[in-house]
Write a protein that holds these residues in place. Structure first.
Motif, PDB file in Angstrom:
ATOM      1  N   LEU A 184       0.835  -1.191   0.000  1.00 30.28           N
ATOM      2  CA  LEU A 184       0.000   0.000   0.000  1.00 30.28           C
ATOM      3  C   LEU A 184       0.873   1.246   0.000  1.00 30.28           C
ATOM      4  CD1 LEU A 184      -1.590  -2.412   1.452  1.00 30.28           C
ATOM      5  CD2 LEU A 184      -3.001  -0.617   2.459  1.00 30.28           C
ATOM      6  N   ASP A 185       0.642   2.112  -0.969  1.00 32.04           N
ATOM      7  CA  ASP A 185       1.317   3.423  -0.996  1.00 32.04           C
ATOM      8  C   ASP A 185       2.807   3.264  -0.757  1.00 32.04           C
ATOM      9  OD1 ASP A 185      -1.143   5.316  -1.118  1.00 32.04           O
ATOM     10  OD2 ASP A 185      -1.611   3.910   0.482  1.00 32.04           O
ATOM     11  N   THR A 186       3.435   2.451  -1.581  1.00 32.03           N
ATOM     12  CA  THR A 186       4.851   2.157  -1.421  1.00 32.03           C
ATOM     13  C   THR A 186       5.486   1.991  -2.791  1.00 32.03           C
ATOM     14  OG1 THR A 186       6.405   0.788  -0.150  1.00 32.03           O
ATOM     15  CG2 THR A 186       4.566  -0.353  -1.216  1.00 32.03           C
ATOM     16  N   LYS A 187       6.752   1.634  -2.821  1.00 28.33           N
ATOM     17  CA  LYS A 187       7.448   1.442  -4.094  1.00 28.33           C
ATOM     18  C   LYS A 187       8.549   0.412  -3.904  1.00 28.33           C
ATOM     19  CE  LYS A 187       8.317   5.870  -4.057  1.00 28.33           C
ATOM     20  NZ  LYS A 187       8.784   7.246  -4.399  1.00 28.33           N
ATOM     21  N   SER A 188       8.943  -0.236  -4.997  1.00 31.36           N
ATOM     22  CA  SER A 188       9.968  -1.271  -4.922  1.00 31.36           C
ATOM     23  C   SER A 188      11.351  -0.757  -5.294  1.00 31.36           C
ATOM     24  CB  SER A 188       9.611  -2.439  -5.849  1.00 31.36           C
ATOM     25  OG  SER A 188       9.532  -2.005  -7.204  1.00 31.36           O
ATOM     26  N   THR A 189      11.430   0.461  -5.794  1.00 23.77           N
ATOM     27  CA  THR A 189      12.701   1.022  -6.223  1.00 23.77           C
ATOM     28  C   THR A 189      13.472   1.636  -5.056  1.00 23.77           C
ATOM     29  OG1 THR A 189      11.502   3.034  -6.804  1.00 23.77           O
ATOM     30  CG2 THR A 189      11.925   1.455  -8.575  1.00 23.77           C
ATOM     31  N   ALA A 190      14.777   1.776  -5.249  1.00 23.50           N
ATOM     32  CA  ALA A 190      15.625   2.427  -4.241  1.00 23.50           C
ATOM     33  C   ALA A 190      15.455   3.936  -4.319  1.00 23.50           C
ATOM     34  CB  ALA A 190      17.085   2.039  -4.466  1.00 23.50           C
ATOM     35  N   ASP A 191      15.882   4.624  -3.261  1.00 19.92           N
ATOM     36  CA  ASP A 191      15.811   6.087  -3.249  1.00 19.92           C
ATOM     37  C   ASP A 191      16.804   6.700  -4.237  1.00 19.92           C
ATOM     38  OD1 ASP A 191      13.872   6.390  -1.289  1.00 19.92           O
ATOM     39  OD2 ASP A 191      15.308   6.554   0.354  1.00 19.92           O
ATOM     40  N   PRO A 192      16.404   7.773  -4.923  1.00 17.96           N
ATOM     41  CA  PRO A 192      17.384   8.578  -5.660  1.00 17.96           C
ATOM     42  C   PRO A 192      18.377   9.209  -4.676  1.00 17.96           C
ATOM     43  CG  PRO A 192      15.130   9.131  -6.298  1.00 17.96           C
ATOM     44  CD  PRO A 192      15.037   8.275  -5.070  1.00 17.96           C
ATOM     45  N   ALA A 231       2.064   5.841 -10.750  1.00 18.68           N
ATOM     46  CA  ALA A 231       3.079   5.212 -11.607  1.00 18.68           C
ATOM     47  C   ALA A 231       3.901   4.196 -10.818  1.00 18.68           C
ATOM     48  CB  ALA A 231       3.981   6.279 -12.217  1.00 18.68           C
ATOM     49  N   ASP A 232       4.217   4.523  -9.558  1.00 18.05           N
ATOM     50  CA  ASP A 232       4.934   3.564  -8.699  1.00 18.05           C
ATOM     51  C   ASP A 232       4.083   2.320  -8.473  1.00 18.05           C
ATOM     52  OD1 ASP A 232       7.283   5.146  -8.234  1.00 18.05           O
ATOM     53  OD2 ASP A 232       6.141   6.343  -6.792  1.00 18.05           O
ATOM     54  N   ALA A 233       2.792   2.521  -8.251  1.00 15.55           N
ATOM     55  CA  ALA A 233       1.893   1.389  -8.027  1.00 15.55           C
ATOM     56  C   ALA A 233       1.785   0.521  -9.278  1.00 15.55           C
ATOM     57  CB  ALA A 233       0.512   1.895  -7.612  1.00 15.55           C
ATOM     58  N   GLU A 234       1.703   1.144 -10.437  1.00 13.59           N
ATOM     59  CA  GLU A 234       1.629   0.380 -11.684  1.00 13.59           C
ATOM     60  C   GLU A 234       2.917  -0.406 -11.919  1.00 13.59           C
ATOM     61  OE1 GLU A 234       0.584   3.577 -14.263  1.00 13.59           O
ATOM     62  OE2 GLU A 234      -1.584   3.190 -14.096  1.00 13.59           O
ATOM     63  N   HIS A 235       4.041   0.152 -11.496  1.00 17.26           N
ATOM     64  CA  HIS A 235       5.321  -0.554 -11.576  1.00 17.26           C
ATOM     65  C   HIS A 235       5.285  -1.810 -10.708  1.00 17.26           C
ATOM     66  CE1 HIS A 235       9.705  -1.011 -11.923  1.00 17.26           C
ATOM     67  NE2 HIS A 235       9.727  -1.206 -10.613  1.00 17.26           N
ATOM     68  N   LEU A 236       4.715  -1.694  -9.507  1.00 15.45           N
ATOM     69  CA  LEU A 236       4.585  -2.846  -8.625  1.00 15.45           C
ATOM     70  C   LEU A 236       3.676  -3.906  -9.240  1.00 15.45           C
ATOM     71  CD1 LEU A 236       4.088  -1.060  -5.178  1.00 15.45           C
ATOM     72  CD2 LEU A 236       6.133  -2.281  -5.930  1.00 15.45           C
ATOM     73  N   ARG A 237       2.533  -3.475  -9.759  1.00 16.67           N
ATOM     74  CA  ARG A 237       1.600  -4.445 -10.341  1.00 16.67           C
ATOM     75  C   ARG A 237       2.239  -5.167 -11.525  1.00 16.67           C
ATOM     76  NH1 ARG A 237      -4.134  -2.923 -13.108  1.00 16.67           N
ATOM     77  NH2 ARG A 237      -2.716  -1.593 -14.299  1.00 16.67           N
ATOM     78  N   GLY A 251       2.403 -15.706  -5.125  1.00 18.82           N
ATOM     79  CA  GLY A 251       1.172 -15.744  -4.356  1.00 18.82           C
ATOM     80  C   GLY A 251       0.244 -14.589  -4.681  1.00 18.82           C
ATOM     81  N   PRO A 252      -0.982 -14.625  -4.142  1.00 16.85           N
ATOM     82  CA  PRO A 252      -1.908 -13.512  -4.330  1.00 16.85           C
ATOM     83  C   PRO A 252      -1.311 -12.210  -3.790  1.00 16.85           C
ATOM     84  CG  PRO A 252      -3.046 -15.427  -3.431  1.00 16.85           C
ATOM     85  CD  PRO A 252      -1.584 -15.728  -3.357  1.00 16.85           C
ATOM     86  N   ALA A 253      -1.541 -11.137  -4.519  1.00 20.22           N
ATOM     87  CA  ALA A 253      -0.960  -9.853  -4.119  1.00 20.22           C
ATOM     88  C   ALA A 253      -1.943  -8.726  -4.381  1.00 20.22           C
ATOM     89  CB  ALA A 253       0.351  -9.597  -4.861  1.00 20.22           C
ATOM     90  N   LEU A 254      -1.791  -7.682  -3.600  1.00 14.72           N
ATOM     91  CA  LEU A 254      -2.578  -6.463  -3.729  1.00 14.72           C
ATOM     92  C   LEU A 254      -1.627  -5.286  -3.814  1.00 14.72           C
ATOM     93  CD1 LEU A 254      -5.115  -4.553  -3.341  1.00 14.72           C
ATOM     94  CD2 LEU A 254      -4.682  -4.778  -0.866  1.00 14.72           C
ATOM     95  N   VAL A 255      -1.869  -4.402  -4.770  1.00 13.47           N
ATOM     96  CA  VAL A 255      -1.193  -3.108  -4.833  1.00 13.47           C
ATOM     97  C   VAL A 255      -2.283  -2.049  -4.684  1.00 13.47           C
ATOM     98  CG1 VAL A 255       0.176  -1.517  -6.230  1.00 13.47           C
ATOM     99  CG2 VAL A 255       0.642  -3.992  -6.323  1.00 13.47           C
ATOM    100  N   LEU A 256      -2.122  -1.176  -3.713  1.00  9.76           N
ATOM    101  CA  LEU A 256      -3.137  -0.150  -3.435  1.00  9.76           C
ATOM    102  C   LEU A 256      -2.453   1.195  -3.305  1.00  9.76           C
ATOM    103  CD1 LEU A 256      -6.189  -0.387  -1.115  1.00  9.76           C
ATOM    104  CD2 LEU A 256      -4.589   1.509  -0.789  1.00  9.76           C
ATOM    105  N   VAL A 257      -3.085   2.226  -3.852  1.00 13.35           N
ATOM    106  CA  VAL A 257      -2.493   3.573  -3.805  1.00 13.35           C
ATOM    107  C   VAL A 257      -3.598   4.617  -3.734  1.00 13.35           C
ATOM    108  CG1 VAL A 257      -2.423   3.820  -6.332  1.00 13.35           C
ATOM    109  CG2 VAL A 257      -0.782   5.091  -4.914  1.00 13.35           C
ATOM    110  N   GLY A 258      -3.327   5.692  -3.024  1.00  8.32           N
ATOM    111  CA  GLY A 258      -4.235   6.829  -3.018  1.00  8.32           C
ATOM    112  C   GLY A 258      -4.074   7.632  -4.295  1.00  8.32           C
ATOM    113  N   ARG A 259      -5.180   8.011  -4.881  1.00  8.37           N
ATOM    114  CA  ARG A 259      -5.134   8.773  -6.131  1.00  8.37           C
ATOM    115  C   ARG A 259      -4.332  10.064  -5.970  1.00  8.37           C
ATOM    116  NH1 ARG A 259      -6.091   7.749 -11.379  1.00  8.37           N
ATOM    117  NH2 ARG A 259      -8.049   6.659 -10.865  1.00  8.37           N
ATOM    118  N   GLU A 260      -4.336  10.651  -4.766  1.00 10.01           N
ATOM    119  CA  GLU A 260      -3.646  11.918  -4.533  1.00 10.01           C
ATOM    120  C   GLU A 260      -2.310  11.739  -3.802  1.00 10.01           C
ATOM    121  OE1 GLU A 260      -6.420  14.421  -2.468  1.00 10.01           O
ATOM    122  OE2 GLU A 260      -7.979  14.177  -3.995  1.00 10.01           O
TER     123      GLU A 260
END
Length: 275
Positions: free
Chosen positions: A125-133, A229-235, A213-222
């Protein structure tokens, strides 16, 4: 507070046997309380618990956890993931649906990498898999230095607004005060350790690609901190992920939109049960 390297457990309810437990990991710089609204909306037949991550809430300091786990060196989310695994096993949980928001998501991904047998279902939820710039990483270290030098968490109090979406900032000012209360309850050492641990995290996109396994990616529109875009990367990385976008919510979907968050987590857990 524990002294055995285990994390503080907040058991919301004990459900019936046969249903996979739901384990919730909080964001920064908060503790398990950020899940209260969501848990109130979940069905009552499943075991639900939340953990306070190292140095936050009622859990022991990050360095103390690391020492018990035999992990030397700089702060690392791998220490948090190992502590989550040890804590769950200490209460007899060998398989769970693990959901984490923001920093909790980073820890959940480290758990998938290091203890994959524990994670029956994954909620990010509201996260990302990439490292920090580099600039973000440098700012985390600046904040860590500042809170330790000042001996308070004033440096991160502004996050009480930044964590929320524009709609919440305008229409739900009470949430700002609620977040500020939770942030003030954290200690400078825990805030600093968490910032440095997040700064050191690697890109874990390929770890997700190996999770079947089953997974959920969830993000707030705002969400201004972890974008759609980060959420779509996860999905795209996860073989079996559903994507849920919460309208009129920012980074703190658990308090800005608890109804759709609870519904999405329940659906994820049911997918695992049906397994």
């Amino acid at each position: 507070m524990t002294t055995d390297g285990l994390l503080a457990i907040h058991r919301y309810r004990t459900g019936r046997a046969g249903l996979v437990p739901l384990v919730l990991l909080h964001g920064f710089p908060l503790d398990h309380r950020m899940w209260d609204d969501v848990v109130d909306l979940l069905p009552g037949d499943r075991t639900v618990l939340a953990l306070d991550l190292p140095g936050l809430g009622a859990s022991p300091a990050g360095q103390d956890v690391a020492d018990v786990r035999g992990a030397s060196g700089e702060p690392a989310l791998e220490v948090a993931a190992d502590a989550v695994a040890a804590t769950l096993r200490s209460i007899g949980i060998e398989r769970a649906v693990v959901a984490g928001l923001s920093m909790g998501g980073y820890v959940a991904m480290a758990l998938v990498e290091r203890h994959p047998e524990l994670v029956a279902g994954l909620g990010l939820l509201d996260t990302k898999s990439t490292a920090d710039p580099d600039a973000v990483r440098a700012n985390r270290h600046r904040i860590a230095d500042a809170v330790l030098a000042e001996g308070n968490v004033d440096e991160v109090l502004g996050m009480s607004r930044a964590l929320l979406g524009e709609t919440s900032r305008v229409q739900r000012a009470d949430l700002i005060g609620r977040l500020e209360l939770w942030i003030r309850a954290q200690g400078p050492a825990g805030v600093a350790w968490s910032q440095r641990a997040m700064a050191a995290r690697p890109d874990r996109t390929q770890v997700l690609a190996g999770f079947g396994g089953p997974a959920l990616v969830l993000v707030g529109r705002e969400d201004e901190l972890a974008s759609l875009a980060d959420a779509e990367h996860l999905r795209a990385a996860l073989p079996a992920a559903d994507l849920v976008v919460v309208p009129r919510a920012g980074h703190m979907t658990s308090i800005e939109g608890p109804e759709p968050v609870a519904a999405a987590l329940d659906a994820l857990a049911l997918r695992v049960d049906a397994g």
